[in-house]
Structures are given as structure tokens and as C-alpha cells.
Design a protein around this motif. Sequence first.
Motif, short mmCIF file in Angstrom:
data_model
loop_
_atom_site.label_atom_id
_atom_site.label_comp_id
_atom_site.label_asym_id
_atom_site.label_seq_id
_atom_site.Cartn_x
_atom_site.Cartn_y
_atom_site.Cartn_z
N GLY A 165 72.99 -62.85 72.01
CA GLY A 165 72.56 -62.85 73.40
C GLY A 165 71.14 -63.35 73.55
O GLY A 165 70.81 -64.04 74.51
N ASN A 175 77.83 -55.22 64.00
CA ASN A 175 78.51 -55.66 65.20
C ASN A 175 77.54 -55.67 66.38
O ASN A 175 77.43 -56.65 67.11
N VAL A 176 76.81 -54.56 66.54
CA VAL A 176 75.87 -54.45 67.66
C VAL A 176 74.75 -55.47 67.53
O VAL A 176 74.44 -56.22 68.47
N GLY A 185 73.70 -66.67 74.01
CA GLY A 185 75.05 -66.21 74.32
C GLY A 185 76.04 -66.46 73.21
O GLY A 185 75.73 -67.07 72.19
N ALA A 186 77.25 -65.99 73.46
CA ALA A 186 78.29 -66.04 72.43
C ALA A 186 78.72 -67.46 72.13
O ALA A 186 79.33 -67.71 71.09
N ILE A 210 93.81 -52.26 72.54
CA ILE A 210 93.37 -50.89 72.30
C ILE A 210 94.53 -49.93 72.35
O ILE A 210 94.58 -48.93 71.67
N LEU A 262 79.18 -51.30 61.52
CA LEU A 262 79.10 -51.14 62.96
C LEU A 262 77.77 -51.61 63.54
O LEU A 262 77.73 -52.27 64.58
N TYR A 263 76.69 -51.28 62.85
CA TYR A 263 75.38 -51.73 63.34
C TYR A 263 75.34 -53.24 63.33
O TYR A 263 74.73 -53.88 64.18
N ASN A 307 75.64 -59.13 68.21
CA ASN A 307 75.78 -59.47 69.61
C ASN A 307 74.44 -59.50 70.33
O ASN A 307 74.22 -60.35 71.20
N ILE A 308 73.53 -58.59 69.97
CA ILE A 308 72.21 -58.62 70.62
C ILE A 308 71.50 -59.93 70.27
O ILE A 308 70.95 -60.62 71.13
N THR A 329 92.61 -57.71 69.70
CA THR A 329 93.10 -56.43 69.20
C THR A 329 93.32 -55.54 70.40
O THR A 329 92.39 -55.19 71.11
N THR A 369 79.92 -64.14 67.24
CA THR A 369 80.29 -62.91 67.92
C THR A 369 81.79 -62.98 68.15
O THR A 369 82.28 -63.77 68.93
N VAL A 374 68.35 -48.10 63.61
CA VAL A 374 69.07 -49.05 64.44
C VAL A 374 68.64 -49.03 65.90
O VAL A 374 68.56 -50.09 66.54
N ASP A 375 68.29 -47.84 66.44
CA ASP A 375 67.90 -47.87 67.86
C ASP A 375 66.53 -48.52 68.04
O ASP A 375 66.34 -49.30 68.98
#
Lengths: 404, 132
Positions: A287, A279-280, A291-292, A125, A276-277, A283-284, A123, A311, A254-255
Motif C-alpha cells: 500500500g 501477511n499484514v 497498491g496491490a 470462508i 501472519l505478520y 500489504n502495508i 479461498t 499481495t 509488530v504493532d
Amino acid sequence: MAWYLKLPTVVGRHMMCRRSFSIIPPVELLKHNGMGKNNSIAKKNYSTIPFSCYGGRHVVTVIPGEGIGPEMIDHVERIFDQLGIPVDFEHTELTGNSTEEQFELAVKAVRRNRIALKGNIATRIDDYKPSYNVRLRQKLNMFANIIHAKSIPGVICRHSGIDIIVIRENTEGEYSLLEHENVPGVVESLKVITREKSLQIAHFAFQYAKNNGRRKVTAVHKANIMKLGDGLFLECCDEVAQDYPEIELDKMIVDNTAMQLVSKPEQFDVMVMPNLYGNVINNIVAGLVGGAGLVPGVNIGRDIAMYEVGTRGAASDDVTGVDQSNPTAFILASALLVKHLGLTHYSDILTMSTKSVISDRGIYTRDIGGEATTHEMVDAILNLSLDNMEKHHLNSIKFKSIKQ
Amino acid sequence: YLDTVCLNMVNDPTQFDVLVMPNLYGDILSDLCAGLIGGLGVTPSGNIGTKSAIFESVHGSAPDIAGQDKANPTALLLSAVMMLRHMKFFDKAALIEKAVFSVIAENKILTGDLGGTSKCSEYTDEICRKLN
């Protein structure tokens, strides 16, 4: 309707939602009375639609996309062909530069076969076209994204023994694609959270946990700041939790979740959260297990499933075509796809062989510290799968495939 | 992209130097990074505006151990070091920071949350000793 904003007409479809405004007092819009406590839409049975299956061979839509997608799909097709898995792939082109017509064809192709394997679509930007990835998911109403992050023995990571399922709401939230700039230099983005979709994803998460013998569901939110939006999400989780007394519901901001994931990931079991959370956290968590390249994912709708890498993200140009990318995520995704079709033996053998190549044979690619090329790794997986199939007396009877 | 940063941060945080981002992503990423270095008990932070600045520790107020000489002062101390740097007292800031890091690295006098048994006042005295 809020008088101070000229909202676009598409927002009219979201009339049943509460807006996530904190400064201006909320305007209670149309209260939707159809969704009672026994939410019939959320609780519908998802399992009984037949798939395209002619002469014993299943037809699966495949969207190679761009970046490393096409080469990974080639490897998957090679494996399926050699193992004799009765799947035919129907290719559909869709890239970041595709036209609207190509997008519609892709949607029809996925809808037709109801099961798809997808590569990555970039995508850009700089152009203001909405992302094809997001639109594909929204158009086909694939409301849940699931990734299963499991530590693979042999991959060196700081934490081991991780086994987390992350269920992410896939069609609304911050990805509603609603933004406007009424005053130059001041952009407002609308995050849309609806009761209907929150109940749907919560039911899905609890049912998934129950079906897979899981004990705890953690709802990830930021309701201390977004009191209306994430507050609604939490309310829906609470409501659904009452129907599943054997499963514990835990709520975490979330944090704090991000911090706990990097220090004590073993406390998490199933996690459910808005877009959105998700998505984050996806990925965490990917990781954390290496990894992806290691985590497969699936997008699920009421009667459609689309398998892809957990991911999402088109690989950058420096790993395209150089035979260095990790094929594990794609192969595990295709194994999950095969399992979804009911071909459990093939799926188990493929998954077992893939993990065994990494753990026992130590053949893996550069991203997790190895030296093998993609081809070498895929060949190793293929050979081990063929050996395992012979051991388990599975005849790889090859039905003649109908190639176009 | 936010998701790529999260992925890479967990695998290899040393590749990043300075990150700038909007509010929500900053909230999530700052706690993620704090988790990587040992938690909120050792993470300093500062809020800087055009006319004033506030430096604070971001851990909770811990009412259960308040007043018992058990708390770890590192977060607030390192925030004070950030404040000194903001006020351009770079050499003094470096001295204090070096003292704190050497006390933690020695692993002998540490408060409970870092795995030791010392009191807050003992930990602080040790830092003062290093400074003299």
C-alpha cells in the motif's frame, strides 16, 4: 502430550516444536538434538538444480486461477510471444472449487517444472476446506515468500524512496491449519513455530541480504505476548546473526512496526517475520508504494520457485473482465521469473520498460490514478520493450513453440 | 479480510468508519492507524467492559522527559474526552475536543513532539483560554 486437549494426530509431526501456550505451563516435548548450531539443512545450497529446458525453450507451469488471473496470464503470454522469450507455458487448472485430484495434478505440475507463475485462487470462508493456496505452499515446502516493494517514480504516494524487502515464513506459524472446538463456542487455533523452520528462514533472510548488498535485517515479532512462539523465532534470528557479523539485526514488535512503516518507512531494509505478520506487513508495504497492482512476489522452496502477485488475493467480481486491473505486478513477476531462468537481458528490458511506461509515459490504470485500460498499458509496455530490444541489439529469434 | 484492510488503510483511510476485530489484529491495526494520524502522542483509547471502563493513553511513560513540563498531554486529554462521552456528557466533551483541535490547527503553541517549542503548561493554558 498435553492431557487437557485431544490434539489431532497430524500434530504428532510437530512434536519437536514448543507450543505457544501462556496460561498452562509449557510441556517440554521431544528435544530435537539433530539441529545443532551448524544447521546443515538450513544452510544447503539452493542453486544447482536444472530446470526443464528442451531445445532452448524453458517450460514453466502456469496456474491462472480465478478472478483477474486468467486475463493477466493472457497478457503475459502475449508479451513473451512478441518478445520471443523462449518460455513455454504448461497450463494447470486450480480454483477454489477444484477437487482433490485437480490439486494433486497442480502440485505434480509445479514439481515437474520446478518453476511456476500463479494467478489468484479464492479461498471461500464458508466452507471448511483448507485453502489450496496454503496447502500448495506447504506441500511443495516453499518456505520463503519474498516481496520487494520499491517506489516507482511517477506514482503519487505519501512516501517516496521506499526500497524494502519483506521475507515471510511461508509454511507454518498461524497458517498451520490446526484448529479445534472441544467445547461448543470455544475455538482454539494452534500457532506452530519450529526451531528448524525459524533457523531456515533466518538463514535465508541473512543470506539474501548479503547477496543483495543489504545492511540491516529487522525481525518482526510479538514476543512480549507470545513469549514461547515468537521468543523461539527471535532466538533463532539471534543465533543466525552471529554467522553474519556484517549485517545488523534489529528487532521490532509488530504493532510498532506497523506504526513506523506509515510514518518513517525509510528506516527499513530487509524484514523477516513469521507467517501472519508477514501477511499484514506485505500489504502495508504494498500500500505504501502504490497498491496491490505494483508489487510482485515469489515463493521459494529448496528447489522450486513460484512467482505471483506480492499481495495475494483474488480480485473481486467488479474488476474481473472489465479491463481495468493493473498488470504491473504480474508483468514484473514474470520478469523476475525470466531472470530466475537466467535470461537476464529479457528480464532487464521488460522491467525497465514497465517502470518507464509508468514514470516517463504516464500510462497507468485507474487504481493508481490513471485512465488507461489494461490493454492500453500492456500494449505500451510491449512496444517500449520491442524498441528497447532493438536498441540493445537483441534479436527476438522466435523458436517455433510446441503448442499443445 | 485483514490484509485487504491494511492495504486500503494505507492508501485511503477515509473509507473506513468503525472496525471490529479480534485481539491481535486490533493491536496491529490500532497502531497502524495511530501512525497515520500523527503517532501515539495524540491517540486516545478506552477499554470498556460490562461493569467498568478505563480510558488511557497508549504511549510510553517517557521517563526521560518526566517532570520537565515537556510532555504532550493531548493523548490523555482526548482519552478523557472519550470518557466524558461514555458518561454521556456529550456537549462538554465536544467543547474540550474543539478547543484542543483548534489549538493544534493554529500551529502556534505546540509541544516539542508536534514540532513546537512551548511547555506543557503553556499548551494547557491555551486550551483553557479557548474554552473560556
